[in-house]
Motif scaffolding. Sequence first.
Motif, short mmCIF file in Angstrom:
data_model
loop_
_atom_site.label_atom_id
_atom_site.label_comp_id
_atom_site.label_asym_id
_atom_site.label_seq_id
_atom_site.Cartn_x
_atom_site.Cartn_y
_atom_site.Cartn_z
N GLU A 9 15.44 42.27 40.36
CA GLU A 9 16.20 43.13 39.44
C GLU A 9 17.09 44.08 40.23
OE1 GLU A 9 12.83 42.85 39.26
OE2 GLU A 9 12.67 41.55 37.50
N GLN A 10 16.56 44.63 41.32
CA GLN A 10 17.36 45.53 42.15
C GLN A 10 18.52 44.80 42.80
OE1 GLN A 10 14.15 46.91 44.63
NE2 GLN A 10 14.16 48.94 43.68
N GLN A 11 18.26 43.58 43.27
CA GLN A 11 19.31 42.78 43.90
C GLN A 11 20.42 42.46 42.90
OE1 GLN A 11 19.40 41.90 47.25
NE2 GLN A 11 21.51 41.35 46.73
N LEU A 12 20.05 42.13 41.67
CA LEU A 12 21.03 41.83 40.63
C LEU A 12 21.88 43.07 40.32
CD1 LEU A 12 22.01 39.66 38.68
CD2 LEU A 12 20.36 40.50 37.02
N ALA A 13 21.23 44.22 40.23
CA ALA A 13 21.96 45.46 39.97
C ALA A 13 22.91 45.78 41.12
CB ALA A 13 21.00 46.61 39.73
N PHE A 14 22.44 45.60 42.33
CA PHE A 14 23.27 45.87 43.51
C PHE A 14 24.47 44.94 43.56
CE2 PHE A 14 24.27 45.36 48.05
CZ PHE A 14 24.58 46.67 48.36
N ASP A 15 24.26 43.67 43.29
CA ASP A 15 25.36 42.71 43.27
C ASP A 15 26.39 43.07 42.20
OD1 ASP A 15 24.12 41.33 45.30
OD2 ASP A 15 23.29 39.77 43.99
N GLY A 16 25.91 43.54 41.05
CA GLY A 16 26.82 43.98 40.00
C GLY A 16 27.63 45.19 40.42
N PHE A 17 26.99 46.10 41.13
CA PHE A 17 27.67 47.30 41.63
C PHE A 17 28.76 46.91 42.62
CE2 PHE A 17 27.89 50.40 45.11
CZ PHE A 17 28.41 51.48 44.42
N ASP A 19 30.33 44.06 42.77
CA ASP A 19 31.41 43.41 42.02
C ASP A 19 32.35 44.43 41.38
OD1 ASP A 19 30.44 40.94 42.71
OD2 ASP A 19 29.39 40.62 40.81
N VAL A 20 31.78 45.48 40.82
CA VAL A 20 32.59 46.53 40.19
C VAL A 20 33.43 47.25 41.23
CG1 VAL A 20 32.47 48.74 38.99
CG2 VAL A 20 31.08 46.83 38.22
N MET A 21 32.85 47.55 42.39
CA MET A 21 33.60 48.24 43.44
C MET A 21 34.75 47.37 43.95
SD MET A 21 32.27 51.14 43.50
CE MET A 21 33.07 51.85 44.90
N VAL A 22 34.55 46.08 44.05
CA VAL A 22 35.61 45.17 44.48
C VAL A 22 36.73 45.15 43.44
CG1 VAL A 22 36.18 42.74 44.88
CG2 VAL A 22 34.16 43.75 45.95
N LYS A 26 40.64 46.25 44.05
CA LYS A 26 41.76 45.36 43.77
C LYS A 26 42.76 45.99 42.82
CE LYS A 26 39.44 40.95 44.55
NZ LYS A 26 38.93 39.72 43.93
N MET A 27 42.29 46.79 41.88
CA MET A 27 43.20 47.43 40.92
C MET A 27 43.98 48.57 41.56
SD MET A 27 41.17 47.57 37.30
CE MET A 27 39.76 48.44 37.94
N THR A 28 43.41 49.26 42.51
CA THR A 28 44.05 50.46 43.05
C THR A 28 44.73 50.25 44.39
OG1 THR A 28 41.97 51.16 44.06
CG2 THR A 28 42.45 51.99 41.86
N SER A 29 44.36 49.24 45.15
CA SER A 29 44.89 49.10 46.50
C SER A 29 46.39 48.81 46.51
CB SER A 29 44.15 48.00 47.26
OG SER A 29 44.35 46.76 46.62
N ASP A 30 46.90 48.11 45.51
CA ASP A 30 48.33 47.80 45.51
C ASP A 30 49.18 48.97 45.04
OD1 ASP A 30 47.36 47.63 42.94
OD2 ASP A 30 48.71 46.03 42.33
N LYS A 31 48.55 50.02 44.56
CA LYS A 31 49.30 51.18 44.07
C LYS A 31 49.46 52.26 45.13
CE LYS A 31 47.82 50.29 39.39
NZ LYS A 31 47.04 50.70 38.26
N ILE A 32 48.86 52.08 46.30
CA ILE A 32 48.96 53.08 47.36
C ILE A 32 50.25 52.85 48.11
CG2 ILE A 32 47.92 53.94 49.48
CD1 ILE A 32 45.21 52.96 48.39
N ASP A 33 51.06 53.90 48.26
CA ASP A 33 52.32 53.80 48.98
C ASP A 33 52.11 54.26 50.41
OD1 ASP A 33 54.91 53.55 49.77
OD2 ASP A 33 55.69 55.16 48.49
#
Length: 56
Positions: A9-17, A19-22, A26-33
């Motif tokens: 259960e901890q491993q599943l939660a960590f993997d989900g975390f 995934d969210v961080m990735v 991806k959403m913010t890295s292309d907006k940095i000038d």
Amino acid sequence: MDKLEMTPEQQLAFDGFIDVMVQIYKMTSDKIDYSKLDKDKGEPKTSDSSEDTAEA
């Protein structure tokens, strides 16, 4: 160094975390000038207080 042991259960939660961080990266890295960061490094820093007193 010992490997950290997690329950499934901890491993599943960590993997989900991760995934969210990735997704956030991806959403913010292309907006940095980065060109503005390079310009700021080359210029000497001046204080804005002289401009504030000139306006007053």
